[in-house]
Design a protein around this motif. Structure first.
Motif, PDB file in Angstrom:
ATOM      1  N   ALA A   1       1.132   0.842  -4.369  1.00 49.20           N
ATOM      2  CA  ALA A   1      -0.365   0.972  -4.747  1.00 49.20           C
ATOM      3  C   ALA A   1      -0.647   1.745  -6.065  1.00 49.20           C
ATOM      4  O   ALA A   1      -1.428   1.219  -6.535  1.00 49.20           O
ATOM      5  CB  ALA A   1      -1.176   1.736  -3.431  1.00 49.20           C
ATOM      6  N   GLU A   2       0.056   2.714  -6.253  1.00 46.73           N
ATOM      7  CA  GLU A   2      -0.055   3.576  -7.541  1.00 46.73           C
ATOM      8  C   GLU A   2       0.147   2.654  -8.835  1.00 46.73           C
ATOM      9  O   GLU A   2      -0.567   2.354  -9.503  1.00 46.73           O
ATOM     10  CB  GLU A   2       0.893   4.772  -7.484  1.00 46.73           C
ATOM     11  N   ASP A   3       1.279   1.776  -8.556  1.00 45.15           N
ATOM     12  CA  ASP A   3       1.565   0.890  -9.771  1.00 45.15           C
ATOM     13  C   ASP A   3       0.557  -0.098  -9.827  1.00 45.15           C
ATOM     14  O   ASP A   3       0.161  -0.527 -11.004  1.00 45.15           O
ATOM     15  CB  ASP A   3       2.778   0.237  -9.507  1.00 45.15           C
TER      16      ASP A   3
ATOM     17  N   HIS B   1      -2.829   0.119  -8.968  1.00 47.44           N
ATOM     18  CA  HIS B   1      -3.818   0.694  -9.500  1.00 47.44           C
ATOM     19  C   HIS B   1      -3.601   0.906 -11.044  1.00 47.44           C
ATOM     20  O   HIS B   1      -4.526   0.731 -12.013  1.00 47.44           O
ATOM     21  CB  HIS B   1      -4.165   1.811  -8.959  1.00 47.44           C
ATOM     22  N   GLU B   2      -2.459   1.331 -11.584  1.00 48.13           N
ATOM     23  CA  GLU B   2      -2.292   1.623 -12.925  1.00 48.13           C
ATOM     24  C   GLU B   2      -2.311   0.235 -13.704  1.00 48.13           C
ATOM     25  O   GLU B   2      -2.707   0.324 -14.907  1.00 48.13           O
ATOM     26  CB  GLU B   2      -1.089   2.060 -13.136  1.00 48.13           C
TER      27      GLU B   2
ATOM     28  N   GLU C   1       0.903  -1.205  -0.084  1.00 48.63           N
ATOM     29  CA  GLU C   1       0.131   0.029  -0.116  1.00 48.63           C
ATOM     30  C   GLU C   1       0.800   1.371   0.113  1.00 48.63           C
ATOM     31  O   GLU C   1       0.782   2.116  -0.621  1.00 48.63           O
ATOM     32  CB  GLU C   1      -1.045   0.007   1.333  1.00 48.63           C
TER      33      GLU C   1
ATOM     34  N   THR D   1      -6.590  -3.545  -8.233  1.00 48.12           N
ATOM     35  CA  THR D   1      -6.760  -3.149  -7.079  1.00 48.12           C
ATOM     36  C   THR D   1      -7.354  -3.989  -6.161  1.00 48.12           C
ATOM     37  O   THR D   1      -7.860  -5.195  -6.091  1.00 48.12           O
ATOM     38  CB  THR D   1      -7.950  -1.962  -7.332  1.00 48.12           C
TER      39      THR D   1
END
Length: 173
Positions: free
Chosen positions: A164-166, A168-169, A160, A173
């Motif tokens: 988390a950004e990676d 999500h991209e 997290e 998720t």
């Protein structure tokens, strides 16, 4: 490109004795951010969408003790090998000092209480001090199953905080 010139993001995880939670967190982050050796001429990090991160750990009240055997066992059961660039089997607990705080980009308390102690001790570095998304209970003195559960909680928190950004991209998720 600036990050490549600057070097990896440096992270120090901090718990109480630096024998369980923080060395496990450092081992997990180092393992997750490992770039497989493929080719010295190509930008493999960009191709594999990996991050350059180097993690270490420290304690607030460390005594020079080795990593707890159950902590090392949990890492091994999770498939995280002790390798030269992530040699948790050779870990000896150490206290967090001003030099480490100064040179690290992020300092992560394993609980909100650790984070409050860090902020009180190093207020001039408040911008780089943070906490795990959820407090990680101390498994010290418990059985291997407690360490396995602790490791899972740490891995969720590390993902997290740093990936988390990676995820999500990439639609995870």
């Amino acid at each position: 490109m600036e990050e490549a010139l600057r070097g990896p993001l440096t992270v120090c995880f901090v718990c109480t004795g630096n024998t369980c939670r923080s060395p496990m967190a450092a081992a997990i982050l180092n393992d997750l951010s490992r770039v497989p050796p493929v080719c010295s001429m190509c930008d493999i990090e960009r191709l594999l969408n990996t991050k350059r991160i180097r993690a270490t750990s420290a304690g607030l009240f460390a005594t020079g003790a080795p990593i707890a055997e159950h902590a090392a066992g949990a890492l091994e059961r999770a498939g995280i090998r002790s390798l030269p660039d992530n040699d948790y089997r050779e870990h000896l607990s150490r206290n967090l000092d001003a030099e480490t705080v100064e040179k690290c980009d992020r300092i992560v308390g394993m609980t909100s209480a650790h984070t409050m102690q860090l902020l009180a001790a190093f207020p001039e570095h408040a911008a780089k001090i943070t906490s795990m998304p959820e407090d990680i209970p101390d498994p010290y003195g418990m059985d291997g199953a407690a360490y396995d559960a602790c490791l899972l909680a740490i891995e969720r928190g590390v993902r997290e905080l740093f990936f988390a950004e990676d995820e999500h991209e990439n639609g995870n998720t």
